[in-house]
Each structure stands twice: as structure tokens, then as C-alpha cells.
Write a protein that holds these residues in place. Structure first.
Motif, PDB file in Angstrom:
ATOM      1  N   VAL A 319      42.241  51.883  36.791  1.00  0.00           N
ATOM      2  CA  VAL A 319      42.680  50.879  37.761  1.00  0.00           C
ATOM      3  C   VAL A 319      43.111  49.603  37.051  1.00  0.00           C
ATOM      4  N   ILE A 320      42.278  49.130  36.125  1.00  0.00           N
ATOM      5  CA  ILE A 320      42.532  47.854  35.465  1.00  0.00           C
ATOM      6  C   ILE A 320      43.509  48.004  34.309  1.00  0.00           C
ATOM      7  N   GLY A 321      43.546  49.180  33.713  1.00  0.00           N
ATOM      8  CA  GLY A 321      44.472  49.412  32.610  1.00  0.00           C
ATOM      9  C   GLY A 321      43.786  49.617  31.281  1.00  0.00           C
ATOM     10  N   ARG A 322      42.541  49.195  31.170  1.00  0.00           N
ATOM     11  CA  ARG A 322      41.708  49.474  30.007  1.00  0.00           C
ATOM     12  C   ARG A 322      40.257  49.230  30.398  1.00  0.00           C
ATOM     13  N   ALA A 323      39.361  49.630  29.521  1.00  0.00           N
ATOM     14  CA  ALA A 323      37.943  49.576  29.854  1.00  0.00           C
ATOM     15  C   ALA A 323      37.387  48.162  29.695  1.00  0.00           C
ATOM     16  N   PHE A 324      36.622  47.728  30.687  1.00  0.00           N
ATOM     17  CA  PHE A 324      35.850  46.489  30.618  1.00  0.00           C
ATOM     18  C   PHE A 324      34.408  46.837  30.961  1.00  0.00           C
ATOM     19  N   GLU A 325      33.490  46.305  30.182  1.00  0.00           N
ATOM     20  CA  GLU A 325      32.080  46.618  30.396  1.00  0.00           C
ATOM     21  C   GLU A 325      31.577  45.965  31.677  1.00  0.00           C
ATOM     22  N   PRO A 326      31.009  46.741  32.605  1.00  0.00           N
ATOM     23  CA  PRO A 326      30.437  46.129  33.810  1.00  0.00           C
ATOM     24  C   PRO A 326      29.302  45.177  33.451  1.00  0.00           C
ATOM     25  N   LEU A 327      29.106  44.181  34.282  1.00  0.00           N
ATOM     26  CA  LEU A 327      28.008  43.240  34.102  1.00  0.00           C
ATOM     27  C   LEU A 327      26.745  43.812  34.742  1.00  0.00           C
ATOM     28  N   PRO A 328      25.575  43.524  34.177  1.00  0.00           N
ATOM     29  CA  PRO A 328      24.342  44.178  34.647  1.00  0.00           C
ATOM     30  C   PRO A 328      23.663  43.459  35.809  1.00  0.00           C
ATOM     31  N   PHE A 329      24.438  43.040  36.807  1.00  0.00           N
ATOM     32  CA  PHE A 329      23.815  42.322  37.916  1.00  0.00           C
ATOM     33  C   PHE A 329      23.618  43.192  39.155  1.00  0.00           C
TER      34      PHE A 329
END
Length: 332
Positions: A319-329
Motif C-alpha cells: 500500500v505504502i510502497g515500501r516497508a515501514f516498521e509499525p509502532l508498538p502502541f
């Protein structure tokens, strides 16, 4: 759920003279969060007077008339306080349901309202000009679209339904009440409800103090009331509220007792499934960018990735175009 899931229209983005806009759409998903509420602080919220670096002497030096005194801030640790107008939301903080993500922004930030809003809405790089919103790429279908000229992150298209009676949207509080009614109406339906609320007026170039305090009070009162309503209905544990703003403000106050367009700023995430606390890095007031803005330490697309991956079980990288690490909230 695949990225071209089912989208149904249940409301609309209200445009025109009404300062508080609301929109919502529904999508099938198997995640833990059934309702996503996006709250736009339109105009560029002043992050330094929202989440206050009370222990940093540079903050007071940069803002001799605008700084929030330490004894007036709502202290959440020995170095960090909140604007006093946010007091109605302190029960959410004390319950561990309010995450504050500091330093949210992106590389090479634009100071243009329109361009930066476009970047946030499309979850794109500063030099990538896209037209499709990130929610459009994750939930759009071929036959049902949602949009106006200001569709934000929603799918752009030709189906627009005005939110009219019984919805009175002349205040942010009324928009929050309308949101609660939409959530109640959709409770038994499959899928996720996405609601977008806008609180306008954050472009505080002059005489900022009173206006900013009023805006934050409207936000806090509205979301606190919404939280109470959703706790009572049992919907709060499956609701995620997150703020957005095209940029923060300049670290240094200007000659008009206001602030100018900046870069990164803190953002809020609230909900019954939220793991509360401070995330990200405190503002680096000794390392401002060339235009006097706070540099980003958390890419805003990590918020998008958290919604998609952790909340909806939708793969965010396509969806975004590359991987982004989710935040742990988000609680497991």
C-alpha cells in the motif's frame, strides 16, 4: 483481506463554510480495530506547545512570550508536559489508553499547506507526486468510491453524500457526537468504519496563545466525551483515534507572538486497545533544520503501517510502497 477490499459509502466529507468536516466509509477486515477516527489539526499544529519540553531551557529561550510555564503544564514525566487545555483527556492517559508519538514528520519537509497535506494523504515521499490516498490504495473497490475535491486519504471518486440532519456539525463537539452515532449505527455491520474529523484554525502566525488553547480545549473536550460514550457502549476497545497535521510550527516564536510553518510535531493515538505512553524522541531543539523546524525522528508512514498491519491485518508495504516498521502502541 486483500488491498482491494470492499468499500461501502455511509457518509461524506462536508465542505464549504462549516469549519468541522466529517466523513466515514466502511471496509471489510479481520483486524482488532473496527473504527478508525482520523482527526486533522488543519493549518499545522504547534507541537512544542502541545507536548511541552518543560525541562529544556532552549524551549523558553526560543519562546519568551509563548512558552507554557512548567507549573501550568500537565506533567507526564520529569521532562515532558502537556498543554493545560488537554486536561479533559488525562483520564485516558492515566488509564494507559493514550499514546503520544513525538517527532512525527518526513524527510525534506514542505512548508506548503497544500503540498504537505498531499504528502500525508498519499503516504508518499516529498518528491513523489501521487493523487491516490493511502486509504484508497488499501480499501478502494471498483464500484464504490468516496471523495470530493478534498478527499484526503480516502478514495477519490464521484459518489458524495452530504451529512445532513440529524447531524449538526457546527462544532467539533457536535462532530464527535455524530461520530458516536455513526459507530453505533455500524456496530452490527461487518467491516471497519473510518471517520475523518477536521478541526481548523491551527495556522497560528499571530497572537497564537489564546487561539491555540481554545483549539486544544475543543479537541480535548470532544474526544473525552466521545471516549466516555464509546466506553458506555462497549465500542471504545475497538476504536482507534489518531491525529494528523500537515506540519508543526517553527521552534522560535515570531514578532507577532505566533509561530510560522515548521516540520515535525507530536501526534496522539487513543483507544481502548492502545498501549499508552511516550514514543519517539523528544524534540531536538539544538538540531533545528535550516528553516527553524523540529527535525523528524518518526516517519508519519509508520502510523499508517501500524493501522494497516497491527490493526487491520493488511500488508502495509504494497500500500505504502515500501516497508515501514509499525509502532508498538497497539496491544496484542
Amino acid at each position: 483481506m486483500n488491498r482491494r477490499g470492499f468499500l461501502s459509502i455511509a457518509g461524506a466529507l462536508v465542505t464549504g463554510p462549516i469549519p468541522f468536516a466529517s466523513a466515514h466509509a466502511s471496509v471489510r477486515t479481520d483486524g482488532a480495530i473496527k473504527t478508525l477516527i482520523l482527526v486533522d489539526f488543519t493549518g499545522g499544529n504547534d507541537g512544542l506547545n502541545t507536548v511541552v519540553p518543560i525541562a529544556d531551557e532552549r524551549y523558553r529561550a526560543l519562546r519568551p512570550t509563548l512558552h507554557i510555564p512548567r507549573d501550568q503544564a500537565l506533567n507526564i514525566d520529569e521532562r515532558t508536559g502537556l498543554h493545560p487545555s488537554l486536561r479533559p483527556l488525562m483520564p485516558a492517559w492515566q488509564a494507559g489508553e493514550w499514546a503520544i508519538v513525538q517527532g512525527v514528520g518526513y524527510a525534506q519537509p514542505s512548508r506548503s499547506h497544500y503540498r504537505s497535506q498531499q504528502i500525508w494523504n498519499t503516504a508518499s515521499d516529498a518528491d513523489d507526486y501521487r493523487r491516490d490516498g493511502w486509504l484508497a490504495r488499501s480499501i478502494a473497490s471498483r464500484t464504490h468510491t468516496f471523495g470530493t475535491a478534498e478527499a484526503g486519504p480516502f478514495p477519490a471518486g464521484d459518489i458524495v453524500t452530504q451529512l445532513s440532519s440529524p447531524f449538526d456539525l457546527r462544532s467539533f463537539a457536535a462532530s464527535c457526537k455524530a461520530a458516536a452515532r455513526v459507530i453505533a449505527a455500524n456496530r452490527k455491520q461487518a467491516g471497519v468504519t473510518v471517520i475523518r474529523l477536521a478541526l481548523n484554525g491551527f495556522d497560528t502566525h499571530e497572537l497564537q496563545a489564546a487561539r491555540h488553547a481554545s483549539l486544544l480545549a475543543q479537541f480535548a473536550d470532544g474526544i473525552a466525551s466521545l471516549r466516555q460514550a464509546l466506553i458506555a457502549s462497549g465500542d471504545w476497545r475497538r476504536t482507534l483515534v489518531t491525529t494528523r497535521s500537515e506540519f508543526g510550527r517553527s521552534a522560535r516564536e515570531n514578532d507577532a507572538r505566533g509561530t510560522d510553518h515548521g516540520a515535525a510535531a507530536p501526534h496522539f493515538v487513543l483507544g481502548g486497545a492502545v498501549r499508552g505512553g511516550l514514543f519517539g524522541e523528544a524534540p531536538a531543539l539544538d538540531r533545528l533544520d535550516a528553516d527553524g523546524g523540529v527535525p523528524a525522528s518518526v516517519d508519519f508512514r509508520r502510523l499508517c503501517a501500524t493501522v494497516l498491519d497491527a490493526c487491520w491485518n493488511v500488508a502495509s508495504a504494497p500500500v505504502i510502497g515500501r516497508a515501514f516498521e509499525p509502532l508498538p502502541f497497539v496491544r496484542a
